[in-house]
Design a protein around this motif. Structure first.
Motif, PDB file in Angstrom:
ATOM      1  N   CYS A   1       6.974   5.213   4.895  1.00 56.84           N
ATOM      2  CA  CYS A   1       6.962   3.805   5.281  1.00 56.84           C
ATOM      3  C   CYS A   1       5.978   3.534   6.418  1.00 56.84           C
ATOM      4  O   CYS A   1       5.428   2.436   6.508  1.00 56.84           O
ATOM      5  CB  CYS A   1       8.369   3.362   5.667  1.00 56.84           C
ATOM      6  SG  CYS A   1       9.114   4.246   7.074  1.00 56.84           S
ATOM      7  N   LEU A   2       5.732   4.507   7.294  1.00 56.51           N
ATOM      8  CA  LEU A   2       4.812   4.286   8.401  1.00 56.51           C
ATOM      9  C   LEU A   2       3.399   4.035   7.892  1.00 56.51           C
ATOM     10  O   LEU A   2       2.754   3.030   8.252  1.00 56.51           O
ATOM     11  CB  LEU A   2       4.828   5.478   9.351  1.00 56.51           C
ATOM     12  CG  LEU A   2       3.830   5.422  10.507  1.00 56.51           C
ATOM     13  CD1 LEU A   2       4.113   4.219  11.401  1.00 56.51           C
ATOM     14  CD2 LEU A   2       3.867   6.716  11.319  1.00 56.51           C
ATOM     15  N   HIS A   3       2.870   4.937   7.058  1.00 54.12           N
ATOM     16  CA  HIS A   3       1.527   4.741   6.515  1.00 54.12           C
ATOM     17  C   HIS A   3       1.458   3.464   5.678  1.00 54.12           C
ATOM     18  O   HIS A   3       0.479   2.714   5.755  1.00 54.12           O
ATOM     19  CB  HIS A   3       1.125   5.942   5.658  1.00 54.12           C
ATOM     20  CG  HIS A   3       0.627   7.110   6.441  1.00 54.12           C
ATOM     21  ND1 HIS A   3       1.474   8.006   7.060  1.00 54.12           N
ATOM     22  CD2 HIS A   3      -0.639   7.533   6.717  1.00 54.12           C
ATOM     23  CE1 HIS A   3       0.752   8.933   7.676  1.00 54.12           C
ATOM     24  NE2 HIS A   3      -0.528   8.668   7.488  1.00 54.12           N
ATOM     25  N   GLY A   4       2.486   3.198   4.888  1.00 52.77           N
ATOM     26  CA  GLY A   4       2.471   2.021   4.044  1.00 52.77           C
ATOM     27  C   GLY A   4       2.418   0.729   4.835  1.00 52.77           C
ATOM     28  O   GLY A   4       1.620  -0.172   4.538  1.00 52.77           O
ATOM     29  N   CYS A   5       3.265   0.622   5.859  1.00 49.37           N
ATOM     30  CA  CYS A   5       3.290  -0.609   6.661  1.00 49.37           C
ATOM     31  C   CYS A   5       2.000  -0.795   7.452  1.00 49.37           C
ATOM     32  O   CYS A   5       1.435  -1.895   7.489  1.00 49.37           O
ATOM     33  CB  CYS A   5       4.492  -0.587   7.607  1.00 49.37           C
ATOM     34  SG  CYS A   5       6.076  -0.859   6.786  1.00 49.37           S
ATOM     35  N   LEU A   6       1.526   0.269   8.101  1.00 46.87           N
ATOM     36  CA  LEU A   6       0.298   0.140   8.878  1.00 46.87           C
ATOM     37  C   LEU A   6      -0.895  -0.190   7.983  1.00 46.87           C
ATOM     38  O   LEU A   6      -1.787  -0.952   8.370  1.00 46.87           O
ATOM     39  CB  LEU A   6       0.042   1.421   9.664  1.00 46.87           C
ATOM     40  CG  LEU A   6       1.019   1.697  10.819  1.00 46.87           C
ATOM     41  CD1 LEU A   6       0.707   3.029  11.480  1.00 46.87           C
ATOM     42  CD2 LEU A   6       0.985   0.574  11.850  1.00 46.87           C
ATOM     43  N   ALA A   7      -0.926   0.380   6.785  1.00 49.18           N
ATOM     44  CA  ALA A   7      -2.007   0.059   5.851  1.00 49.18           C
ATOM     45  C   ALA A   7      -1.978  -1.411   5.466  1.00 49.18           C
ATOM     46  O   ALA A   7      -3.022  -2.081   5.410  1.00 49.18           O
ATOM     47  CB  ALA A   7      -1.899   0.938   4.611  1.00 49.18           C
ATOM     48  N   THR A   8      -0.802  -1.941   5.191  1.00 50.65           N
ATOM     49  CA  THR A   8      -0.679  -3.359   4.847  1.00 50.65           C
ATOM     50  C   THR A   8      -1.158  -4.245   5.992  1.00 50.65           C
ATOM     51  O   THR A   8      -1.886  -5.224   5.785  1.00 50.65           O
ATOM     52  CB  THR A   8       0.779  -3.688   4.494  1.00 50.65           C
ATOM     53  OG1 THR A   8       1.135  -3.027   3.270  1.00 50.65           O
ATOM     54  CG2 THR A   8       0.981  -5.183   4.313  1.00 50.65           C
ATOM     55  N   LEU A   9      -0.766  -3.910   7.229  1.00 50.09           N
ATOM     56  CA  LEU A   9      -1.181  -4.706   8.384  1.00 50.09           C
ATOM     57  C   LEU A   9      -2.686  -4.614   8.609  1.00 50.09           C
ATOM     58  O   LEU A   9      -3.335  -5.614   8.951  1.00 50.09           O
ATOM     59  CB  LEU A   9      -0.429  -4.251   9.635  1.00 50.09           C
ATOM     60  CG  LEU A   9       1.102  -4.376   9.591  1.00 50.09           C
ATOM     61  CD1 LEU A   9       1.694  -3.977  10.940  1.00 50.09           C
ATOM     62  CD2 LEU A   9       1.540  -5.777   9.204  1.00 50.09           C
ATOM     63  N   LEU A  10      -3.271  -3.420   8.436  1.00 54.61           N
ATOM     64  CA  LEU A  10      -4.718  -3.268   8.590  1.00 54.61           C
ATOM     65  C   LEU A  10      -5.474  -4.103   7.562  1.00 54.61           C
ATOM     66  O   LEU A  10      -6.435  -4.818   7.904  1.00 54.61           O
ATOM     67  CB  LEU A  10      -5.113  -1.801   8.450  1.00 54.61           C
ATOM     68  CG  LEU A  10      -4.901  -0.890   9.658  1.00 54.61           C
ATOM     69  CD1 LEU A  10      -5.075   0.563   9.271  1.00 54.61           C
ATOM     70  CD2 LEU A  10      -5.870  -1.250  10.795  1.00 54.61           C
ATOM     71  N   GLU A  11      -5.073  -4.030   6.317  1.00 54.99           N
ATOM     72  CA  GLU A  11      -5.815  -4.724   5.272  1.00 54.99           C
ATOM     73  C   GLU A  11      -5.650  -6.234   5.389  1.00 54.99           C
ATOM     74  O   GLU A  11      -6.551  -6.981   5.007  1.00 54.99           O
ATOM     75  CB  GLU A  11      -5.400  -4.198   3.900  1.00 54.99           C
ATOM     76  CG  GLU A  11      -5.730  -2.720   3.742  1.00 54.99           C
ATOM     77  CD  GLU A  11      -5.886  -2.260   2.317  1.00 54.99           C
ATOM     78  OE1 GLU A  11      -5.312  -2.925   1.428  1.00 54.99           O
ATOM     79  OE2 GLU A  11      -6.579  -1.243   2.094  1.00 54.99           O
TER      80      GLU A  11
ATOM     81  N   TRP B   1       0.880  -1.174   0.000  1.00 55.07           N
ATOM     82  CA  TRP B   1       0.000   0.000   0.000  1.00 55.07           C
ATOM     83  C   TRP B   1       0.911   1.216   0.000  1.00 55.07           C
ATOM     84  O   TRP B   1       1.811   1.330   0.825  1.00 55.07           O
ATOM     85  CB  TRP B   1      -0.877  -0.003   1.234  1.00 55.07           C
ATOM     86  CG  TRP B   1      -2.023   0.979   1.234  1.00 55.07           C
ATOM     87  CD1 TRP B   1      -3.308   0.724   0.900  1.00 55.07           C
ATOM     88  CD2 TRP B   1      -1.993   2.364   1.629  1.00 55.07           C
ATOM     89  NE1 TRP B   1      -4.087   1.849   1.048  1.00 55.07           N
ATOM     90  CE2 TRP B   1      -3.303   2.879   1.496  1.00 55.07           C
ATOM     91  CE3 TRP B   1      -0.985   3.220   2.074  1.00 55.07           C
ATOM     92  CZ2 TRP B   1      -3.625   4.199   1.788  1.00 55.07           C
ATOM     93  CZ3 TRP B   1      -1.304   4.543   2.364  1.00 55.07           C
ATOM     94  CH2 TRP B   1      -2.613   5.025   2.221  1.00 55.07           C
ATOM     95  N   ARG B   2       0.687   2.126  -0.918  1.00 55.10           N
ATOM     96  CA  ARG B   2       1.616   3.229  -1.086  1.00 55.10           C
ATOM     97  C   ARG B   2       0.886   4.521  -1.390  1.00 55.10           C
ATOM     98  O   ARG B   2      -0.070   4.544  -2.166  1.00 55.10           O
ATOM     99  CB  ARG B   2       2.590   2.900  -2.241  1.00 55.10           C
ATOM    100  CG  ARG B   2       3.488   4.029  -2.703  1.00 55.10           C
ATOM    101  CD  ARG B   2       4.515   4.416  -1.680  1.00 55.10           C
ATOM    102  NE  ARG B   2       5.351   5.516  -2.151  1.00 55.10           N
ATOM    103  CZ  ARG B   2       6.018   6.336  -1.342  1.00 55.10           C
ATOM    104  NH1 ARG B   2       5.958   6.166  -0.044  1.00 55.10           N
ATOM    105  NH2 ARG B   2       6.769   7.305  -1.834  1.00 55.10           N
ATOM    106  N   HIS B   3       1.316   5.601  -0.750  1.00 49.77           N
ATOM    107  CA  HIS B   3       0.870   6.955  -1.080  1.00 49.77           C
ATOM    108  C   HIS B   3       2.126   7.766  -1.380  1.00 49.77           C
ATOM    109  O   HIS B   3       3.096   7.741  -0.617  1.00 49.77           O
ATOM    110  CB  HIS B   3       0.114   7.579   0.089  1.00 49.77           C
ATOM    111  CG  HIS B   3      -0.617   8.835  -0.277  1.00 49.77           C
ATOM    112  ND1 HIS B   3       0.034  10.009  -0.617  1.00 49.77           N
ATOM    113  CD2 HIS B   3      -1.946   9.107  -0.371  1.00 49.77           C
ATOM    114  CE1 HIS B   3      -0.849  10.936  -0.886  1.00 49.77           C
ATOM    115  NE2 HIS B   3      -2.059  10.416  -0.755  1.00 49.77           N
TER     116      HIS B   3
END
Length: 422
Positions: free
Chosen positions: A99-109, A92-94
C-alpha cells in the motif's frame, strides 16, 4: 515449502497497472460478522474494554506541529464547500509492492510526476535494530528523514506525517487538503473498511488515498489499489472508525500489523522541484542511479544500523542465529523483509523500463536478476510466517539466506559491468 520457494524464485513478474475503477457500491457482498473457530478463540475477556495500545514514537518522521486549526477561519462565509471530487487520481499497483508504494505512486502521478522512474530508482538495504514498527506501510528511515525521501533518495521528493489531535481535527485537515486540490494518503484499520477482506474479522493497519467527499451525503471517495482493489465511496463514519481505531490485538489471527493505534494520521507529499525539472530517464541518469546504488551496497554499515550489503548479511545471518537460540523472530523479519522485497521488486521494474527505453538489453537482463533477488525476499517473508507454528528450522532459513546473498552479489557485479558500458 522448498518446492514452493523454488517456484517463487523462478517466477517472472510483469508490472501491472490497475484500470481505473468506478464502483458505486461496495466491492464485496453485504458484510456479516465472522465466527471464530475453536482454534482461534480469544482468551476470556479479550474483547473487554481496555486501554488503547500506545503507538511507538515515530521520531524518524518529520511532522507538522499538533495545532488544531480554527475551521471557521478557513471556511468562506456561508459554510464553504460541502463536496469535492479530484480527477486524475488513478490506481498504481505492483504485485510485490504494498500500500505504501501504491499510494505514493498515485499521489506522485496526480502531481504530474511519473511514479516508476522515481520510486524504482533506488535499490538499498537498511535496517535499524529496534526501529521496526508493526505497520503495513513501514519503511526504514533515518532520524529526521521523511518516508518518501527514504524510499526515493535520488529524487527531490519528501513526505510529511500529520498527526491531528483527534478524529474531528483529522477529518477537517484531510477535507481541507482535498478541497484545495490535493489528494492525500490516510492510515486506516482494515477491520472497519467494508471493502477489505478483513472487515469485522481481523485488525490490520493499511494506507489508502482519499480524493473526494460529499458532506451532505456523508460519503468519502477512497482509492485502494491493493487487491481486491476498490475505488468508490464509503461513509464518512466508516472512514472515521478506521482512522480512529485502536487497532487492537484481539486473537491469534491479528498478526504483523496489529497493536499500534492508527492515530488519525495522514500523509502528504511535497515536491522540491517542478515536475518538468525531474531528471529524464536517459543514459546519464541511469549511470548516476546505478553508481549511487552500487556505492550504497559497497559502503560499510553506518553505526548500529544494518546498511548496504554487509549490513544485509549481518541482519539475515543474525536472524538465523536468533532463531537457533529460540528467539521470536516472526514479526520483525516479516515486516523488515517486506520493505526489502518491495524496494528490490520495484527497482527490477525500473531497470526493465530503462533498458527498454534506451535500447539496452543488458539492463533488461539484469532486471530479471534483481527480480530473482526479490523472489528470495518473498520466500524469506513466507518463512518468517512459518515460525509461528514451529514450521521453520534454522537450517532452512540459512539456506535461503545464502541463496539470496549469492544472487544479490552476482546482480551487483553485473550491474557494475552495465554501468561501465554507459
Amino acid at each position: 515449502m522448498a518446492a514452493r520457494a523454488r517456484l517463487l524464485a523462478g517466477d517472472r513478474l510483469p508490472r501491472r497497472r490497475q484500470p481505473r475503477l468506478h464502483l458505486h457500491t461496495h466491492a464485496l457482498p453485504a458484510p456479516r460478522r465472522a465466527q471464530d473457530g475453536p482454534r482461534h478463540l480469544a482468551p476470556p475477556g479479550a474483547r473487554a474494554p481496555r486501554e488503547r495500545p500506545r503507538r511507538p514514537a515515530t521520531a524518524r518522521q518529520p511532522r507538522r506541529p499538533r495545532l488544531r486549526d480554527d475551521p471557521a477561519a478557513r471556511r468562506p462565509a456561508g459554510g464553504g464547500r460541502v463536496k469535492a471530487l479530484l480527477e486524475n487520481v488513478r490506481p498504481w499497483r505492483h504485485d510485490l509492492g504494498g500500500c505504501l508504494h501504491g499510494c505514493l505512486a498515485t499521489l506522485l502521478e496526480h502531481r504530474g510526476v511519473p511514479a516508476l522512474p522515481v520510486l524504482g530508482a533506488a535499490w538499498t538495504f537498511r535496517h535499524f535494530p529496534g526501529g521496526v514498527r508493526r505497520e503495513e506501510y513501514y519503511y526504514p528511515c533515518a532520524d529526521g528523514e521523511s518516508l518518501l525521501t527514504a524510499l526515493a533518495p535520488h529524487h527531490p521528493v519528501r513526505s510529511v506525517w500529520h498527526e491531528p489531535a483527534d478524529a474531528a481535527t483529522g477529518w477537517e485537515q484531510v477535507r481541507d487538503a482535498v478541497a484545495a486540490g490535493t489528494p492525500v494518503a490516510v492510515a486506516v484499520d482494515n477491520y472497519h473498511l467494508p471493502f477489505r477482506p478483513a472487515y469485522r474479522d481481523v485488525h490490520s493497519n493499511h494506507l489508502v488515498v482519499v480524493h473526494g467527499y460529499d458532506e451532505e451525503r456523508g460519503t468519502v471517495r477512497v482509492l485502494d489499489a491493493v487487491p481486491p482493489a476498490f475505488h468508490g465511496d464509503i461513509t464518512l463514519a466508516e472512514l472515521t472508525a478506521s482512522r480512529d481505531s485502536g487497532n487492537e490485538l484481539v486473537h491469534e489471527r491479528d498478526m504483523f500489523f496489529t497493536g499500534v493505534h492508527i492515530d488519525n494520521r495522514w500523509l502528504s507529499l511535497e515536491l522540491d522541484a517542478a515536475p518538468g525539472d525531474f531528471p529524464a530517464l536517459d543514459r546519464a541518469e541511469v549511470a548516476r542511479v546505478l553508481a549511487l546504488n552500487l556505492a550504497h551496497f559497497a559502503a560499510p554499515p553506518d553505526g548500529d544500523a544494518c546498511t548496504g550489503l554487509a549490513g544485509q548479511q549481518a541482519f539475515l545471518e543474525g536472524t538465523v542465529k536468533r532463531l537457533t537460540a529460540g528467539e521470536d523472530i516472526r514479526d520483525e523479519l516479516f515486516v523488515a523483509a517486506g520493505a526489502a522485497l518491495a524496494c528490490t521488486a520495484v527497482h527490477a521494474d525500473w531497470l526493465a523500463l530503462a533498458g527498454r527505453t534506451l535500447d539496452l538489453p543488458g539492463l533488461v537482463e539484469q532486471a530479471r536478476s534483481v527480480e530473482r533477488v526479490a523472489h528470495h525476499w518473498s520466500a524469506v517473508r513466507i518463512m518468517a510466517a512459518l515460525t509461528r507454528d514451529g514450521g521453520l528450522t534454522p537450517r532452512r532459513l540459512a539456506g535461503r539466506v545464502h541463496a539470496l546473498l549469492k544472487d544479490h552479489e552476482s546482480a551487483l557485479t553485473a550491474l557494475d559491468d552495465e554501468r561501465a558500458e554507459l
